[in-house]
Design a protein around this motif. Structure first.
Motif, PDB file in Angstrom:
ATOM      1  N   MET A   1       2.177  -5.603  -5.077  1.00 10.02           N
ATOM      2  CA  MET A   1       3.141  -4.582  -5.484  1.00 10.02           C
ATOM      3  C   MET A   1       2.397  -3.379  -6.041  1.00 10.02           C
ATOM      4  SD  MET A   1       6.090  -4.764  -8.443  1.00 10.02           S
ATOM      5  CE  MET A   1       7.005  -6.083  -7.638  1.00 10.02           C
ATOM      6  N   ALA A   2       2.810  -2.221  -5.595  1.00  6.39           N
ATOM      7  CA  ALA A   2       2.201  -0.992  -6.092  1.00  6.39           C
ATOM      8  C   ALA A   2       2.683  -0.719  -7.520  1.00  6.39           C
ATOM      9  CB  ALA A   2       2.565   0.181  -5.189  1.00  6.39           C
ATOM     10  N   LEU A  23       2.049   7.959  -6.754  1.00  7.81           N
ATOM     11  CA  LEU A  23       1.932   6.794  -5.884  1.00  7.81           C
ATOM     12  C   LEU A  23       0.480   6.654  -5.442  1.00  7.81           C
ATOM     13  CD1 LEU A  23       4.963   7.647  -3.530  1.00  7.81           C
ATOM     14  CD2 LEU A  23       5.031   6.424  -5.718  1.00  7.81           C
ATOM     15  N   LYS A  24       0.008   5.419  -5.284  1.00  9.57           N
ATOM     16  CA  LYS A  24      -1.366   5.173  -4.832  1.00  9.57           C
ATOM     17  C   LYS A  24      -1.350   4.042  -3.824  1.00  9.57           C
ATOM     18  CE  LYS A  24      -5.981   4.084  -6.688  1.00  9.57           C
ATOM     19  NZ  LYS A  24      -6.748   3.825  -7.938  1.00  9.57           N
ATOM     20  N   ASP A 123      10.844   2.475  -6.676  1.00  7.07           N
ATOM     21  CA  ASP A 123      10.834   1.295  -5.815  1.00  7.07           C
ATOM     22  C   ASP A 123       9.376   0.885  -5.637  1.00  7.07           C
ATOM     23  OD1 ASP A 123      10.932  -0.614  -3.836  1.00  7.07           O
ATOM     24  OD2 ASP A 123      12.069   0.591  -2.412  1.00  7.07           O
ATOM     25  N   GLU A 124       8.875   0.079  -6.579  1.00  6.92           N
ATOM     26  CA  GLU A 124       7.449  -0.266  -6.548  1.00  6.92           C
ATOM     27  C   GLU A 124       7.113  -1.190  -5.379  1.00  6.92           C
ATOM     28  OE1 GLU A 124       5.916  -1.365 -10.373  1.00  6.92           O
ATOM     29  OE2 GLU A 124       5.965   0.749 -10.974  1.00  6.92           O
ATOM     30  N   ASP A 125       8.067  -1.989  -4.919  1.00  6.89           N
ATOM     31  CA  ASP A 125       7.806  -2.868  -3.779  1.00  6.89           C
ATOM     32  C   ASP A 125       7.435  -2.065  -2.543  1.00  6.89           C
ATOM     33  OD1 ASP A 125       8.301  -5.137  -5.245  1.00  6.89           O
ATOM     34  OD2 ASP A 125      10.405  -5.290  -4.638  1.00  6.89           O
ATOM     35  N   TYR A 152      10.218   9.899  -1.376  1.00  7.20           N
ATOM     36  CA  TYR A 152       8.817   9.971  -0.958  1.00  7.20           C
ATOM     37  C   TYR A 152       8.239   8.563  -0.990  1.00  7.20           C
ATOM     38  CZ  TYR A 152       9.040  15.025  -1.941  1.00  7.20           C
ATOM     39  OH  TYR A 152       9.367  16.363  -1.954  1.00  7.20           O
ATOM     40  N   GLU A 153       7.654   8.158   0.128  1.00  3.96           N
ATOM     41  CA  GLU A 153       7.006   6.851   0.230  1.00  3.96           C
ATOM     42  C   GLU A 153       5.577   7.050   0.721  1.00  3.96           C
ATOM     43  OE1 GLU A 153       7.365   2.772   2.972  1.00  3.96           O
ATOM     44  OE2 GLU A 153       8.996   4.231   2.930  1.00  3.96           O
ATOM     45  N   LEU A 154       4.634   6.347   0.114  1.00  5.38           N
ATOM     46  CA  LEU A 154       3.234   6.379   0.550  1.00  5.38           C
ATOM     47  C   LEU A 154       2.878   5.018   1.134  1.00  5.38           C
ATOM     48  CD1 LEU A 154       0.386   7.647   0.740  1.00  5.38           C
ATOM     49  CD2 LEU A 154       0.004   6.843  -1.620  1.00  5.38           C
ATOM     50  N   THR A 155       2.461   4.999   2.391  1.00  2.00           N
ATOM     51  CA  THR A 155       2.124   3.740   3.053  1.00  2.00           C
ATOM     52  C   THR A 155       0.611   3.494   3.010  1.00  2.00           C
ATOM     53  OG1 THR A 155       1.674   4.541   5.298  1.00  2.00           O
ATOM     54  CG2 THR A 155       3.994   4.281   4.667  1.00  2.00           C
TER      55      THR A 155
END
Length: 353
Positions: A1-2, A23-24, A123-125, A152-155
């Protein structure tokens, strides 16, 4: 989990506190977004010398975003680009808007989404932050209470996925996008004229003298607007060509083909030394390319950097500017209780040099 980092990002003039969300991913790419304007504040790519390269222009606190008129990194709405004459007709009724660009309405008017403080959900998941706002019926003259969402989502594939959603209780017009200024050499490295760009389009919208589309669609062939193959941005930007003279460089909408609602590649951008590459994907029919012609050193950005002439460029997937004024353009109408959704995907590649 981020683990999503949250830190204070300054107090706004109205007394509200803004925050910055970082986010990382597993590759040590980090992305930061502020809840003021739901604005992308930084994209940092790891380098071999241990100092990450930040490829997005921005500010060190929310105050910079509150004061700027240049929309750095912001979520844009209600309408990206111009609405000619500051008015439009919808369902037999004329709506009059605030004029903030010549006699036109630009990027939503006097107070667009870029000047709203959003509520954030983590949404850390999925390594994702979602920003929410309620834009009231009649704000800037637009109809409908509008529930807005910008995520925003970082993959782990070094992709930044932005999704804009909205729901209105009245028929309205809506055109949301992200207004980041990119400089793949680094946000503080000067002109982007040696970047190389490819746009997947053979047509663009002609501008009138007021920089607003006039309803005509032109072919790029034989003009400085042809980016069908990877081309250095500065190669033809100074050529005597009326469309470039009007906007002092590139600030035009390219018409993106393909089935509506399908996410497809619309542009590719390379840094001056080809050590960073960005691919851009979208599901909307237009792409605004702006070459930073109005940056003039008046903005003090991150680390005290002054963002000078063409110090960053914008690639804004969207519906066509001025679409509410021209029936021949793809309509940018959101019907009551229907869901607006627009996906922008950035894919970064880098050598770490």
């Amino acid at each position: 989990m981020a683990h999503i980092k949250v830190r204070p990002f300054g107090r706004l003039s109205g007394g509200q506190d803004a925050f910055l969300y970082t986010l990382k991913n597993k590759n040590d790419v980090t992305v930061s977004i502020t809840d003021f304007g739901a604005a992308l504040q930084a994209v940092r790519l790891p380098q071999n010398d241990g100092r990450p390269r930040d490829v997005v222009l921005g500010f060190d606190s929310a105050g910079g975003y509150e004061r700027t008129g240049l929309y750095l990194g912001a979520t844009i709405g209600r309408y990206a680009g111009q609405i000619r004459g500051g008015s439009f007709w919808l369902d037999g009724r004329q709506y009059r808007l605030f004029k903030n660009d010549h006699e036109n309405t630009l990027h939503g008017g006097k107070r667009g989404f870029d000047k709203h403080l959003f509520a954030a959900g983590l949404d850390e998941d999925n390594n994702k932050v979602t920003f929410h706002a309620l834009i009231e019926d009649g704000e800037e003259g637009f109809p409908g209470n509008l529930e807005v969402e910008s995520s925003y989502e970082l993959t782990d594939n070094d992709e930044v996925i932005m999704i804009h959603r909205a729901l209105s209780d009245k028929d309205t017009v809506l055109n949301m996008t992200n207004h980041s200024y990119y400089n793949l050499d680094g946000h503080d490295s000067g002109s982007i004229e040696n970047h190389r760009l490819k746009i997947y389009s053979s047509q663009f919208l002609e501008l009138s003298e007021d920089c607003c589309p006039n309803g005509n669609v032109l072919d790029v062939s034989g003009t400085p607007m042809d980016f069908l193959t990877m081309t250095r941005i500065g190669e033809r930007i100074g050529q005597p060509y009326k469309q470039l003279d009007i906007s002092e460089g590139y600030d035009h909408n390219w018409n993106i083909g393909g089935p509506a609602g399908t996410v497809r590649k619309v542009a590719e951008l390379e840094s001056s030394s080809n050590d960073v590459r960005m691919e851009l994907y979208s599901d909307l029919p237009g792409l605004q390319f702006y070459s930073g012609n109005y940056l003039n050193g008046g903005e003090t950005g991150k680390g005290g950097c002054r963002y000078g002439f063409r110090g960053g460029l914008c690639l804004e997937p969207q519906y066509y500017p001025a679409a509410p004024n021209y029936r021949q353009f793809p309509p940018a109408v959101l019907r009551r209780n229907e869901t607006y959704e627009h996906t922008i995907r950035l894919k970064f590649s880098y050598t770490g040099g």
